[in-house]
Design a protein around this motif. Structure first.
Motif, PDB file in Angstrom:
ATOM      1  N   GLY A 175       0.801  -1.210   0.000  1.00 39.13           N
ATOM      2  CA  GLY A 175       0.000   0.000   0.000  1.00 39.13           C
ATOM      3  C   GLY A 175       0.836   1.262   0.000  1.00 39.13           C
ATOM      4  O   GLY A 175       0.310   2.363  -0.117  1.00 39.13           O
ATOM      5  N   GLY A 176       2.150   1.143   0.148  1.00 39.40           N
ATOM      6  CA  GLY A 176       3.035   2.293   0.080  1.00 39.40           C
ATOM      7  C   GLY A 176       3.130   3.138   1.337  1.00 39.40           C
ATOM      8  O   GLY A 176       3.816   4.146   1.354  1.00 39.40           O
ATOM      9  N   ALA A 177       2.443   2.745   2.407  1.00 45.84           N
ATOM     10  CA  ALA A 177       2.501   3.515   3.663  1.00 45.84           C
ATOM     11  C   ALA A 177       3.570   2.918   4.565  1.00 45.84           C
ATOM     12  O   ALA A 177       3.393   1.858   5.140  1.00 45.84           O
ATOM     13  N   GLY A 178       4.700   3.585   4.664  1.00 49.13           N
ATOM     14  CA  GLY A 178       5.777   3.104   5.519  1.00 49.13           C
ATOM     15  C   GLY A 178       6.699   2.156   4.776  1.00 49.13           C
ATOM     16  O   GLY A 178       6.606   1.972   3.563  1.00 49.13           O
ATOM     17  N   SER A 179       7.611   1.552   5.532  1.00 45.79           N
ATOM     18  CA  SER A 179       8.588   0.645   4.943  1.00 45.79           C
ATOM     19  C   SER A 179       9.013  -0.403   5.960  1.00 45.79           C
ATOM     20  O   SER A 179       8.765  -0.269   7.154  1.00 45.79           O
ATOM     21  N   GLU A 180       9.640  -1.429   5.447  1.00 47.46           N
ATOM     22  CA  GLU A 180      10.195  -2.496   6.283  1.00 47.46           C
ATOM     23  C   GLU A 180      11.692  -2.505   6.061  1.00 47.46           C
ATOM     24  O   GLU A 180      12.161  -2.402   4.926  1.00 47.46           O
ATOM     25  N   VAL A 181      12.450  -2.626   7.158  1.00 48.69           N
ATOM     26  CA  VAL A 181      13.907  -2.660   7.083  1.00 48.69           C
ATOM     27  C   VAL A 181      14.398  -3.977   7.672  1.00 48.69           C
ATOM     28  O   VAL A 181      13.984  -4.362   8.766  1.00 48.69           O
ATOM     29  N   VAL A 182      15.241  -4.649   6.936  1.00 46.16           N
ATOM     30  CA  VAL A 182      15.886  -5.867   7.420  1.00 46.16           C
ATOM     31  C   VAL A 182      17.381  -5.644   7.313  1.00 46.16           C
ATOM     32  O   VAL A 182      17.867  -5.138   6.298  1.00 46.16           O
ATOM     33  N   SER A 183      18.100  -5.974   8.387  1.00 46.04           N
ATOM     34  CA  SER A 183      19.551  -5.833   8.351  1.00 46.04           C
ATOM     35  C   SER A 183      20.210  -7.130   8.787  1.00 46.04           C
ATOM     36  O   SER A 183      19.671  -7.863   9.616  1.00 46.04           O
ATOM     37  N   TRP A 184      21.325  -7.391   8.180  1.00 41.61           N
ATOM     38  CA  TRP A 184      22.147  -8.540   8.535  1.00 41.61           C
ATOM     39  C   TRP A 184      23.533  -8.011   8.823  1.00 41.61           C
ATOM     40  O   TRP A 184      24.057  -7.192   8.068  1.00 41.61           O
ATOM     41  N   SER A 185      24.139  -8.472   9.899  1.00 41.24           N
ATOM     42  CA  SER A 185      25.493  -8.032  10.214  1.00 41.24           C
ATOM     43  C   SER A 185      26.367  -9.219  10.581  1.00 41.24           C
ATOM     44  O   SER A 185      25.880 -10.241  11.063  1.00 41.24           O
ATOM     45  N   MET A 186      27.632  -9.070  10.308  1.00 41.85           N
ATOM     46  CA  MET A 186      28.600 -10.123  10.610  1.00 41.85           C
ATOM     47  C   MET A 186      29.899  -9.446  11.027  1.00 41.85           C
ATOM     48  O   MET A 186      30.336  -8.483  10.404  1.00 41.85           O
ATOM     49  N   ASP A 187      30.486  -9.975  12.102  1.00 48.12           N
ATOM     50  CA  ASP A 187      31.788  -9.461  12.508  1.00 48.12           C
ATOM     51  C   ASP A 187      32.835 -10.545  12.293  1.00 48.12           C
ATOM     52  O   ASP A 187      32.540 -11.630  11.783  1.00 48.12           O
ATOM     53  N   VAL A 188      34.058 -10.255  12.668  1.00 51.81           N
ATOM     54  CA  VAL A 188      35.177 -11.170  12.436  1.00 51.81           C
ATOM     55  C   VAL A 188      34.940 -12.505  13.141  1.00 51.81           C
ATOM     56  O   VAL A 188      35.190 -13.577  12.574  1.00 51.81           O
ATOM     57  N   GLU A 189      34.428 -12.462  14.375  1.00 52.11           N
ATOM     58  CA  GLU A 189      34.182 -13.704  15.118  1.00 52.11           C
ATOM     59  C   GLU A 189      33.109 -14.556  14.432  1.00 52.11           C
ATOM     60  O   GLU A 189      33.217 -15.781  14.377  1.00 52.11           O
ATOM     61  N   ASP A 190      32.063 -13.910  13.911  1.00 55.80           N
ATOM     62  CA  ASP A 190      31.020 -14.652  13.176  1.00 55.80           C
ATOM     63  C   ASP A 190      31.607 -15.342  11.951  1.00 55.80           C
ATOM     64  O   ASP A 190      31.303 -16.504  11.687  1.00 55.80           O
TER      65      ASP A 190
END
Length: 107
Positions: free
Chosen positions: A84-99
């Motif tokens: 419907g165009g109202a708002g948004s969804e954000v997905v983030s993925w992160s990785m560090d050296v240990e991961d």
């Protein structure tokens, strides 16, 4: 796990079945363009965060993503237009050296 900066965003982090280490999801009242701009402005204030790539992932401009790199971590953020165009969804993925080491079997 060290993660990129995630403070100050609109919306809430999701929990439950969708939650996974290094992965966050939230909904924003801001539209896709405004949320993507907010994310880039927020990250510009972080000394070691550099935008490696950014842009739309589709021809209709309803999904935008960026890859950020900092000292010892990488983060991928994807912003998609809500139905419907109202708002948004954000997905983030992160990785560090240990991961990365753990995934490679060295951790």
């Amino acid at each position: 796990m060290a993660q990129g900066p995630n403070e100050g965003r609109e919306g809430e982090a999701a929990a439950g079945d969708d939650a996974a280490p290094g992965r966050e999801r939230y909904e924003s009242e801001l539209g896709l363009v405004d949320e993507a701009s907010r994310i880039l402005e927020e990250r510009a204030g972080v000394a070691d965060s550099v935008v490696v790539r950014s842009g739309y992932l589709d021809l209709s401009g309803k999904v935008w993503a960026c890859v950020l790199q900092g000292e010892g971590y990488v983060e991928v953020l994807m912003v998609s237009e809500s139905p419907g165009g109202a708002g948004s969804e954000v997905v983030s993925w992160s990785m560090d050296v240990e991961d990365a080491a753990a995934l490679a079997g060295a951790g």
